[in-house]
Enzyme design. Structure first.
Site, short mmCIF file in Angstrom:
data_model
loop_
_atom_site.label_atom_id
_atom_site.label_comp_id
_atom_site.label_asym_id
_atom_site.label_seq_id
_atom_site.Cartn_x
_atom_site.Cartn_y
_atom_site.Cartn_z
N PHE A 152 0.83 -1.21 0.00
CA PHE A 152 0.00 0.00 0.00
C PHE A 152 0.86 1.25 0.00
O PHE A 152 0.41 2.33 0.38
CB PHE A 152 -0.94 -0.02 1.22
CG PHE A 152 -1.87 -1.20 1.22
CD1 PHE A 152 -3.00 -1.20 0.42
CD2 PHE A 152 -1.59 -2.32 1.98
CE1 PHE A 152 -3.84 -2.32 0.39
CE2 PHE A 152 -2.42 -3.43 1.97
CZ PHE A 152 -3.55 -3.43 1.17
N LEU A 153 2.13 1.10 -0.41
CA LEU A 153 3.02 2.26 -0.36
C LEU A 153 2.74 3.22 -1.51
O LEU A 153 2.31 2.82 -2.59
CB LEU A 153 4.47 1.81 -0.37
CG LEU A 153 4.97 0.90 -1.49
CD1 LEU A 153 5.41 1.70 -2.70
CD2 LEU A 153 6.11 0.05 -0.96
N PHE A 249 -7.39 12.30 0.87
CA PHE A 249 -7.85 12.07 -0.51
C PHE A 249 -9.10 12.85 -0.86
O PHE A 249 -9.95 12.41 -1.60
CB PHE A 249 -8.00 10.56 -0.78
CG PHE A 249 -6.66 9.94 -1.05
CD1 PHE A 249 -5.77 9.73 -0.01
CD2 PHE A 249 -6.25 9.63 -2.34
CE1 PHE A 249 -4.50 9.22 -0.25
CE2 PHE A 249 -4.99 9.13 -2.58
CZ PHE A 249 -4.11 8.92 -1.52
N LEU A 250 -9.22 14.03 -0.26
CA LEU A 250 -10.31 14.94 -0.62
C LEU A 250 -9.73 16.22 -1.20
O LEU A 250 -10.31 17.29 -1.05
CB LEU A 250 -11.18 15.26 0.60
CG LEU A 250 -12.14 14.17 1.04
CD1 LEU A 250 -13.00 14.66 2.21
CD2 LEU A 250 -13.06 13.72 -0.10
N GLY A 253 -8.47 18.56 -7.75
CA GLY A 253 -7.38 18.91 -8.65
C GLY A 253 -7.67 18.49 -10.07
O GLY A 253 -8.83 18.31 -10.44
N CYS A 260 -0.81 3.42 -10.67
CA CYS A 260 -1.70 2.52 -9.93
C CYS A 260 -3.19 2.80 -10.10
O CYS A 260 -3.93 1.93 -10.58
CB CYS A 260 -1.34 2.56 -8.45
SG CYS A 260 0.38 2.17 -8.18
N LYS A 320 2.64 13.50 -9.47
CA LYS A 320 2.47 14.09 -8.13
C LYS A 320 3.86 14.50 -7.64
O LYS A 320 4.86 14.08 -8.25
CB LYS A 320 1.79 13.12 -7.17
CG LYS A 320 2.62 11.90 -6.87
CD LYS A 320 1.99 11.10 -5.76
CE LYS A 320 2.94 10.01 -5.31
NZ LYS A 320 2.43 9.20 -4.23
C1 UGA Z 1 -1.44 4.72 -4.67
C2 UGA Z 1 -2.00 4.40 -3.28
O1 UGA Z 1 -2.13 5.60 -2.52
C3 UGA Z 1 -1.08 3.42 -2.54
O2 UGA Z 1 -1.69 3.07 -1.30
C4 UGA Z 1 -0.90 2.17 -3.38
O3 UGA Z 1 -0.02 1.25 -2.78
C5 UGA Z 1 -0.33 2.57 -4.73
O4 UGA Z 1 -1.23 3.50 -5.38
C6 UGA Z 1 -0.19 1.30 -5.54
O5 UGA Z 1 -1.21 0.68 -5.87
O6 UGA Z 1 0.95 0.86 -5.77
P1 UGA Z 1 0.46 6.38 -5.62
O7 UGA Z 1 -0.05 6.01 -6.99
O8 UGA Z 1 1.92 6.38 -5.37
O9 UGA Z 1 -0.19 5.39 -4.51
O10 UGA Z 1 -0.03 7.85 -5.35
P2 UGA Z 1 -1.07 8.63 -4.42
O11 UGA Z 1 -0.32 9.45 -3.46
O12 UGA Z 1 -2.12 7.75 -3.90
O13 UGA Z 1 -1.69 9.63 -5.52
C7 UGA Z 1 -2.36 9.12 -6.68
C8 UGA Z 1 -2.91 10.25 -7.50
O14 UGA Z 1 -4.03 10.84 -6.85
C9 UGA Z 1 -1.94 11.42 -7.75
O15 UGA Z 1 -2.05 11.82 -9.09
C10 UGA Z 1 -2.41 12.51 -6.81
O16 UGA Z 1 -2.10 13.78 -7.27
C11 UGA Z 1 -3.90 12.25 -6.82
N1 UGA Z 1 -4.59 12.73 -5.61
C12 UGA Z 1 -4.34 12.17 -4.39
C13 UGA Z 1 -5.53 13.75 -5.73
O17 UGA Z 1 -5.79 14.28 -6.83
N2 UGA Z 1 -6.19 14.16 -4.61
C14 UGA Z 1 -5.97 13.61 -3.39
O18 UGA Z 1 -6.62 14.05 -2.41
C15 UGA Z 1 -5.01 12.60 -3.28
#
Ligand code: UGA
Length: 439
Positions: A152-153, A249-250, A253, A260, A320
């Site tokens: 879940f990283l 996650f709210l 954007g 992922c 990100k």
């Molecule tokens: C995500 C999950 O958060 C991890 O728990 C999981 O292990 C991983 O996928 C995976 O399956 O390997 P990750 O893709 O590294 O991790 O990135 P996140 O930090 O979750 O962000 C994902 C996307 O959502 C980014 O583009 C970010 O900008 C966007 N995001 C995130 C938003 O637009 N709003 C938010 O509130 C949070």
């Protein structure tokens, strides 16, 4: 415990390094000899805060090794982790070619009975299939026990997440295997949830799909806020204080990207379809995200009418902050569209600038200087909320841009700060800021 990890991508390398850090002897195996050569020199092949130091430390302690030879890496291993990619096929489903190959490589080389742990994100039912595949190829007398142990990283905080995760999921067919996995993971001090293999596989997909749903939900609320004059940041804050909802996650954007969420949401829709279940909710989540990635273009066209001949500074390429990963980044949608509409594009990214031309065939200039990108441009578009962009005084836009017009896909600045800087400012789900002179 002697552990082998197959695959030195994001998940494999972080897993291998972390398992060595908590005391195991780990050999990471990869079929790419160039990667292995770099890793053997102590050079991490991915950008991840804290990884390099931890890797070197464990290499020096002789607890962490890298090889491109399966025979060497699997020799005497008690447990083998499979951490290869499961990229998306054209129909949205997960490509299991690499995991099947990795399983076959293990089956061919193991001399003793082993536990095979699947870290890769795989559709429900894959662990059992992989076990059968291996059993039909191992030498006689060798038994294979399987465990599903999804990760879940997050990229950019992978090391932190590995050591401070909320839970470790262990899906097995028998308690004895679960005991071994629990013992391996005990030094992390993270709560363990034991379950059956299928549920463990589903937990990973359901978690990513739910987080993607939260993002698309808040993005739709943001789009509605714009129409109704509300402020999505205030709305998210007010919602997030309810513990049943939670504030994570709210953040509205320009949509989620990365290796992922897009892949896993598509794969779950596909998996559901294969079992005659129409996952309408998740289909809408994906549709909302696709639209959200194009939203800034719509805002720019509304403002300028035409983008032909406009010089546009794009701030951020990575999907990100704190990663150099461009996979499924909104920049990959935005930049080609801008050039197609006749704009001249200069892109800034502090880490990923040199990756731009590898990923984007449209003509654009890439730089790691924010001033160079902004200088004399007709407007700026923020794609990634890099800390240096967020920290930047919005007056910089007024100083460097030909016209101080900013389209912010990440809500980097407060509305009062944008007003004070005297810039024309369009963000997501918040009121537009138009200085008196421009009105
Ligand atoms: C995500 C999950 O958060 C991890 O728990 C999981 O292990 C991983 O996928 C995976 O399956 O390997 P990750 O893709 O590294 O991790 O990135 P996140 O930090 O979750 O962000 C994902 C996307 O959502 C980014 O583009 C970010 O900008 C966007 N995001 C995130 C938003 O637009 N709003 C938010 O509130 C949070």
């Amino acid at each position: 415990m002697k552990i082998a990890v197959i695959g030195t991508g994001y998940v494999g390398l972080v897993t291998g390094v972390a398992l060595a850090e908590i005391g195991h002897t780990v050999t990471c195996i990869d079929v790419d000899p160039e990667k292995i050569a770099e890793l053997n020199q102590g050079i991490p092949t991915i950008y991840e805060p804290g990884l390099g130091e931890m890797m070197l430390r464990n290499q020096k302690r002789q607890r962490l090794h890298f090889t491109d030879q399966h025979r060497v890496g699997l020799d005497g291993a008690d447990v083998v982790y499979l951490a290869v990619g499961t990229p998306q096929l054209a129909d949205g489903s997960a490509n299991l070619r690499y995991i099947e190959q990795a399983a076959m490589d293990v089956a061919e080389h193991v001399q003793e009975s082993v536990i095979v742990v699947i870290k890769s994100t795989v559709p429900v039912g894959t662990n059992v299939r992989i076990k059968q595949l291996m059993l039909s190829h191992v030498r006689s007398g060798v038994t294979i026990r399987i465990a599903s142990n999804p990760e879940f990283l997050r990229e950019g905080s992978a090391i932190h997440d590995t050591f401070h995760g909320d839970r470790i999921i262990i899906g097995t067919e028998d308690q004895e295997t679960a005991n071994v996995l629990e013992e391996i993971n005990a030094p992390f001090g993270i709560p363990v949830v034991r379950t059956d293999v299928s549920s463990s596989e589903m937990i990973k997909y359901a978690s990513n799909a739910f987080l993607a749903t939260k993002i698309s939900f808040i993005n739709e609320i943001a789009n509605l806020c714009e129409k109704l004059g509300a402020d999505v940041e205030e709305v998210a804050k007010g919602m997030g204080l309810d513990h049943r909802i939670g504030s994570a996650f709210l953040k509205a954007g320009i949509g989620y990207g990365g290796s992922c969420f897009p892949k896993d949401t598509n794969a779950l829709v596909q998996l559901a379809g294969n079992h005659h279940h129409d996952f309408n909710l998740l289909k809408s989540v994906i549709e909302v995200n696709n639209h959200q990635q194009r939203l800034l273009i719509e805002k720019m066209l509304t403002r300028f009418g035409s983008l032909s001949g406009k010089k546009v500074a794009v701030l951020g390429l990575a999907f990100k902050p704190n990663t150099d990963d461009l996979r499924e980044s909104p920049a990959l949608v935005l930049i080609p569209k801008l050039t197609e509409l006749g704009a001249e594009v200069v892109c800034y990214d502090p880490i990923a600038a040199n990756q731009g031309s590898k990923w984007i065939s449209a003509p654009a200039v890439y730089t790691n200087s924010v001033a160079k990108a902004l200088n004399d441009a007709d407007c700026a578009v923020i794609v990634t909320d890099w800390p240096d962009i967020k920290r930047m005084d919005p007056q910089t836009f007024a100083r460097l841009l030909r016209e101080p017009i900013v389209f912010d896909g990440r809500n980097c600045y407060s509305i009062p700060a944008a007003r004070k800087a005297d810039i024309e400012y369009y963000s997501i789900g918040r009121p537009d800021v138009i200085p008196e002179v421009s009105k």
